[in-house]
Design a protein around this motif. Structure first.
Motif, PDB file in Angstrom:
ATOM      1  N   ARG A  91       0.916  -1.376   0.066  1.00 31.09           N
ATOM      2  CA  ARG A  91       0.131  -0.245   0.096  1.00 31.09           C
ATOM      3  C   ARG A  91       0.930   1.263   0.046  1.00 31.09           C
ATOM      4  NH1 ARG A  91      -2.568   3.451   3.529  1.00 31.09           N
ATOM      5  NH2 ARG A  91      -1.439   2.582   5.253  1.00 31.09           N
ATOM      6  N   ILE A  92       1.829   1.162   0.940  1.00 34.80           N
ATOM      7  CA  ILE A  92       2.682   2.274   0.909  1.00 34.80           C
ATOM      8  C   ILE A  92       3.644   2.565  -0.240  1.00 34.80           C
ATOM      9  CG2 ILE A  92       4.652   3.408   2.146  1.00 34.80           C
ATOM     10  CD1 ILE A  92       3.714   1.977   4.691  1.00 34.80           C
ATOM     11  N   LEU A  93       4.097   1.412  -0.883  1.00 37.62           N
ATOM     12  CA  LEU A  93       4.480   1.700  -2.241  1.00 37.62           C
ATOM     13  C   LEU A  93       3.733   2.218  -3.165  1.00 37.62           C
ATOM     14  CD1 LEU A  93       6.976   1.068  -4.039  1.00 37.62           C
ATOM     15  CD2 LEU A  93       5.985  -1.244  -4.393  1.00 37.62           C
TER      16      LEU A  93
ATOM     17  N   VAL B 103       7.264  10.297   8.478  1.00 39.41           N
ATOM     18  CA  VAL B 103       6.861  10.928   9.701  1.00 39.41           C
ATOM     19  C   VAL B 103       5.411  11.247   9.855  1.00 39.41           C
ATOM     20  CG1 VAL B 103       7.032  13.047  11.295  1.00 39.41           C
ATOM     21  CG2 VAL B 103       9.058  11.764  10.645  1.00 39.41           C
ATOM     22  N   ASP B 104       4.789  10.716  10.993  1.00 33.84           N
ATOM     23  CA  ASP B 104       3.295  10.883  11.398  1.00 33.84           C
ATOM     24  C   ASP B 104       3.153  11.654  12.548  1.00 33.84           C
ATOM     25  OD1 ASP B 104       0.743  11.095  12.141  1.00 33.84           O
ATOM     26  OD2 ASP B 104       0.122   8.849  11.664  1.00 33.84           O
TER      27      ASP B 104
ATOM     28  N   HIS C 144       1.092  12.722  14.103  1.00 34.23           N
ATOM     29  CA  HIS C 144       0.017  12.514  15.496  1.00 34.23           C
ATOM     30  C   HIS C 144       0.476  11.248  16.131  1.00 34.23           C
ATOM     31  CE1 HIS C 144      -2.247  15.436  13.102  1.00 34.23           C
ATOM     32  NE2 HIS C 144      -2.341  14.453  12.166  1.00 34.23           N
ATOM     33  N   SER C 145       1.458  10.532  15.600  1.00 37.49           N
ATOM     34  CA  SER C 145       1.783   9.142  16.236  1.00 37.49           C
ATOM     35  C   SER C 145       3.045   8.696  15.983  1.00 37.49           C
ATOM     36  CB  SER C 145       0.722   8.067  15.764  1.00 37.49           C
ATOM     37  OG  SER C 145       1.219   6.591  15.954  1.00 37.49           O
ATOM     38  N   PHE C 146       3.880   8.611  17.164  1.00 37.01           N
ATOM     39  CA  PHE C 146       5.098   8.097  16.953  1.00 37.01           C
ATOM     40  C   PHE C 146       5.278   6.591  16.776  1.00 37.01           C
ATOM     41  CE2 PHE C 146       9.525   7.673  17.962  1.00 37.01           C
ATOM     42  CZ  PHE C 146       9.660   6.566  18.744  1.00 37.01           C
ATOM     43  N   ALA C 147       4.397   5.953  17.195  1.00 33.88           N
ATOM     44  CA  ALA C 147       4.210   4.344  16.893  1.00 33.88           C
ATOM     45  C   ALA C 147       4.260   4.304  15.268  1.00 33.88           C
ATOM     46  CB  ALA C 147       3.266   3.723  17.787  1.00 33.88           C
ATOM     47  N   ARG C 148       3.108   4.969  14.715  1.00 30.50           N
ATOM     48  CA  ARG C 148       3.033   4.979  13.567  1.00 30.50           C
ATOM     49  C   ARG C 148       4.025   5.283  12.553  1.00 30.50           C
ATOM     50  NH1 ARG C 148       0.439   2.026  10.496  1.00 30.50           N
ATOM     51  NH2 ARG C 148      -0.200   2.942   8.371  1.00 30.50           N
ATOM     52  N   THR C 149       4.870   6.192  12.969  1.00 29.37           N
ATOM     53  CA  THR C 149       5.970   6.703  12.316  1.00 29.37           C
ATOM     54  C   THR C 149       7.256   5.560  12.262  1.00 29.37           C
ATOM     55  OG1 THR C 149       5.888   8.994  13.067  1.00 29.37           O
ATOM     56  CG2 THR C 149       7.904   8.348  12.237  1.00 29.37           C
ATOM     57  N   VAL C 150       7.213   4.895  13.475  1.00 26.38           N
ATOM     58  CA  VAL C 150       8.363   3.860  13.519  1.00 26.38           C
ATOM     59  C   VAL C 150       7.839   2.809  12.468  1.00 26.38           C
ATOM     60  CG1 VAL C 150       9.305   2.006  14.970  1.00 26.38           C
ATOM     61  CG2 VAL C 150       9.041   4.264  15.740  1.00 26.38           C
ATOM     62  N   GLU C 151       6.423   2.374  12.394  1.00 29.72           N
ATOM     63  CA  GLU C 151       6.039   1.448  11.633  1.00 29.72           C
ATOM     64  C   GLU C 151       6.379   1.720  10.190  1.00 29.72           C
ATOM     65  OE1 GLU C 151       2.038   0.034  14.359  1.00 29.72           O
ATOM     66  OE2 GLU C 151       1.757   0.279  12.071  1.00 29.72           O
ATOM     67  N   ASN C 152       6.162   3.074  10.008  1.00 26.22           N
ATOM     68  CA  ASN C 152       6.140   3.509   8.363  1.00 26.22           C
ATOM     69  C   ASN C 152       7.780   3.270   7.930  1.00 26.22           C
ATOM     70  OD1 ASN C 152       3.658   4.360   8.147  1.00 26.22           O
ATOM     71  ND2 ASN C 152       3.857   6.263   8.553  1.00 26.22           N
ATOM     72  N   ILE C 153       8.577   3.859   9.050  1.00 27.78           N
ATOM     73  CA  ILE C 153       9.919   3.469   8.658  1.00 27.78           C
ATOM     74  C   ILE C 153      10.358   2.124   8.249  1.00 27.78           C
ATOM     75  CG2 ILE C 153      12.307   3.857   9.667  1.00 27.78           C
ATOM     76  CD1 ILE C 153      11.392   5.968  11.052  1.00 27.78           C
ATOM     77  N   PHE C 154       9.667   1.204   9.147  1.00 27.61           N
ATOM     78  CA  PHE C 154       9.970  -0.250   8.913  1.00 27.61           C
ATOM     79  C   PHE C 154       9.517  -0.806   7.635  1.00 27.61           C
ATOM     80  CE2 PHE C 154      10.174  -4.677   9.988  1.00 27.61           C
ATOM     81  CZ  PHE C 154       8.545  -5.210   9.749  1.00 27.61           C
TER      82      PHE C 154
ATOM     83  N   LYS D 199       0.621  17.216   8.621  1.00 30.06           N
ATOM     84  CA  LYS D 199      -0.133  15.924   8.214  1.00 30.06           C
ATOM     85  C   LYS D 199       0.807  14.969   7.647  1.00 30.06           C
ATOM     86  CE  LYS D 199      -2.358  17.668   4.678  1.00 30.06           C
ATOM     87  NZ  LYS D 199      -3.366  17.767   3.562  1.00 30.06           N
ATOM     88  N   PRO D 200       0.424  13.584   8.167  1.00 22.72           N
ATOM     89  CA  PRO D 200       1.159  12.573   7.605  1.00 22.72           C
ATOM     90  C   PRO D 200       0.792  12.140   6.172  1.00 22.72           C
ATOM     91  CG  PRO D 200      -0.904  11.631   8.646  1.00 22.72           C
ATOM     92  CD  PRO D 200      -0.811  13.074   8.948  1.00 22.72           C
ATOM     93  N   MET D 201       1.993  11.800   5.531  1.00 23.24           N
ATOM     94  CA  MET D 201       1.768  11.652   4.239  1.00 23.24           C
ATOM     95  C   MET D 201       1.250  10.337   3.871  1.00 23.24           C
ATOM     96  SD  MET D 201       5.118  13.233   1.710  1.00 23.24           S
ATOM     97  CE  MET D 201       4.391  12.730   0.130  1.00 23.24           C
ATOM     98  N   ILE D 202       1.683   9.456   4.742  1.00 24.12           N
ATOM     99  CA  ILE D 202       1.037   7.907   4.668  1.00 24.12           C
ATOM    100  C   ILE D 202      -0.350   7.865   5.295  1.00 24.12           C
ATOM    101  CG2 ILE D 202       1.606   5.485   5.156  1.00 24.12           C
ATOM    102  CD1 ILE D 202       4.431   6.189   4.812  1.00 24.12           C
ATOM    103  N   THR D 203      -1.008   7.881   4.464  1.00 25.41           N
ATOM    104  CA  THR D 203      -2.545   8.139   5.626  1.00 25.41           C
ATOM    105  C   THR D 203      -2.945   6.461   5.859  1.00 25.41           C
ATOM    106  OG1 THR D 203      -3.557   7.761   3.334  1.00 25.41           O
ATOM    107  CG2 THR D 203      -3.675   9.900   4.107  1.00 25.41           C
TER     108      THR D 203
END
Lengths: 270, 309
Positions: B200-202, B224-225, B227-237, B302-306
């Motif tokens: 999805r992110i791709l 980077v999100d 609103h959410s640090f956890a989400r940011t880490v997931e996105n990096i992953f 706003k996060p780019m990855i919704t």
């Protein structure tokens, strides 16, 4: 059942093997639709007394009930709440020290059922979500139950026809309503809902948005059968809901071979 | 001497013959000891019957002693046989029993394990159980008991619960934040979730590159999100998978800030073939404070990855 048992003033009927076989088969199923009950009765006659004329079902059952009266057990006739099918169930009538011991379920399982029952009665739709029920598992009496176990117990209730499950929500099976109506009305007088038409316990049904009265789906169908503009019987406002289609034995018979498929679909709902 | 106690006179030849037969029987049984104990045959019974017959001709203690000796041996063998029997009975061989059942019903080929029965098999399965039921039911004479719910528990006075008055019943959908039914899926399919998210992110990244050709996106702005640090880490992953698989490239721009660049199709092949020398590894460490700093510095609102849901 020995015919010598005392039973008060009502004259007790006589049970033959035809009645006994019928009773045992009904006991095995717990609850059956009327068509199936009629077939069962014919089958019992065929096995034990093929030359006798098949007694009218109502009299046949009254006969059996008169013998069962002393045991506080009865074959009750009812109607399913969702599509108005007539059903028969063998129900217990009394709470005694014996009945408390003879239950199929453990103390914590019965408490789970009671909690589910309360949620169902309190709910607006007559359905309680499985998550809401499972969240009460920590408060159960008796041995501690895990949530996973509780899910299995709920499935056991569904299999034994005490609850019906639809999309993750539970409501009472018509068998449970038949057996427990008096108990529910006595125990939850404030929260219990009644049908405006037939004045019996209501779990699932439609309600008027203006005055709040409720009606069973089959009662709605019957009441508004020939009216083009359905109006609430209490406040006369427009009835906002779709008038449901209910079971019609004539139509089922006409459908012929396809009815067996329909029946299996419906019985899954039960 | 009491004549009754005297040993009767008889044919010495006959007595010798009886003794000879007894001894033969004893040797024979001793010889066949192993077979007698381990095979389910009648040889021990036959030997006993033979000894029984011989005993009819026994009148003196000398022959009777031989008979007693045989009897002791036969009893020992019998005990060993019964011990064997017991150990077999306590072991129930499920697989063998299943084979018996299949042969009994006359259905073959159901032994292969199917994860899901297809329609063709369901008829055979039903036939199997129906045939079995017909046979088995004749052995169980127990009638079903009476099942009931009412009377199983005492009615308790209902706790007056805070109930909303049933006034105007608008068709209000309950704002249920909780799901109605527990879905089992989410717990087990971590691998699938990862793959789905990466894809999805791709897709999002590729859409961005299509809309802004010949440009790159700031890495931090992408992952980077705010609103959410956890989400940011997931996105990096998830983005790390995209880079590893060669769908995007990470590099430093002139300000030495990381950027993501698209990888053209012919380039993708090259990257892959470059072998071990081409493989580089990077480790990103991000603390809560770092994340906050980045959000502030880059002014990410706003996060780019919704989110998907």
């Amino acid at each position: 059942v020995p015919s010598s048992m005392q039973c008060g003033t009502r004259r007790m009927g006589v049970m033959t093997d035809v009645h006994r076989r019928f009773l045992q088969l009904l006991m095995t199923h717990g609850v059956l639709e009327e068509q199936a009950v009629k077939r069962l009765q014919k089958h019992c006659y065929k096995v034990h007394d093929c030359n006798a004329t098949v007694e009218k079902l109502e009299d046949f059952i009254n006969n059996i009930n008169s013998v069962l009266e002393s045991l506080c057990i009865e074959v009750k006739k009812g109607v399913t709440e969702d599509d108005g099918r007539p059903i028969y169930a063998l129900v217990n009538l009394a709470t005694t020290s014996v009945s408390k011991m003879a239950s199929d379920f453990a103390e914590n399982e019965l408490d789970l059922f009671r909690k589910a029952l309360e949620l169902i009665i309190d709910s607006e739709s007559g359905f309680a979500s499985s998550t809401n029920i499972l969240n009460l598992v920590d408060q159960l009496k008796g041995k501690k139950m895990r949530k996973k176990e509780a899910e299995q117990v709920l499935q056991k209730f569904v299999q034994n026809k005490w609850l019906i499950e639809k999309e993750g929500e539970f409501t009472l099976h018509s068998r449970a309503i038949l057996e427990m109506e008096q108990y529910i009305r006595a125990t939850y007088p404030d929260s219990v809902k009644m049908c405006n038409i037939c004045h019996s316990l209501l779990i699932q049904g439609q309600s008027c948005e203006t005055c709040g009265i409720r009606m069973h789906l089959p009662c709605v169908a019957k009441y508004f059968r020939s009216s083009s503009e359905p109006r609430c019987p209490h406040c006369n406002d427009c009835w906002p809901h779709e008038i449901p289609e209910i079971f019609n034995p004539e139509k089922e018979r006409e459908a012929g071979t396809s009815s067996s498929n329909k029946k299996s679909l419906r019985s899954r709902q039960h | 001497l009491d004549p009754a106690l005297e040993e009767p006179e008889g044919d010495e030849e006959e007595y010798r013959s009886i003794r000879k037969q007894y001894r033969a029987l004893i040797y024979q049984v001793q010889d066949q000891r192993h077979d007698i104990v381990n095979t389910a045959n009648e040889s021990l019974t036959e030997a006993l019957e033979e000894a029984n017959g011989l005993f009819d001709g026994v009148t003196r203690t000398r022959e009777a002693a031989l008979d007693a000796q045989f009897l002791v041996m036969a009893a020992d063998l019998g005990k060993e046989k019964s011990r064997q029997l017991r150990s077999d009975v306590s072991l129930f061989n499920q697989a063998a029993f299943c084979d018996f059942l299949f042969t009994f019903v006359g259905v073959s080929g159901l032994e292969e394990k199917h994860d899901r029965l297809d329609d063709g098999d369901e008829g055979r399965v039903r036939y199997f159980w129906e045939t079995l039921q017909r046979k088995a039911a004749s052995w169980t004479l127990r009638a079903e008991t009476f099942h009931f719910m009412l009377g199983s528990f005492n009615s308790e006075p209902s706790v007056p619960r805070p109930r909303q008055r049933r006034r105007r019943v608008r068709s209000v959908e309950e704002k249920s934040a909780m799901p109605k039914k527990l879905k089992r899926m989410d717990l087990n399919n971590n691998q699938e979730t990862t793959e789905r998210e990466v894809e999805r992110i791709l897709g999002l990244l590729q859409t961005y590159f299509r809309m802004h050709p010949n440009s790159s996106v700031s890495y931090f702005e992408f992952v980077v999100d705010p609103h959410s640090f956890a989400r940011t880490v997931e996105n990096i992953f998830y983005v790390s998978f995209i880079i590893r698989d060669g769908y995007a490239r990470i590099s430093l721009d002139q300000d030495r800030l990381p950027v993501l660049q698209p990888v053209s199709n012919n380039q993708m092949g090259e990257e892959y073939d470059s072998g071990p020398s081409g493989m580089k590894q990077g480790i990103i460490s991000l603390s809560l404070q770092d994340w906050r700093n980045i959000v502030a510095t880059f002014q990410i609102s706003k996060p780019m990855i919704t989110k998907e849901y």
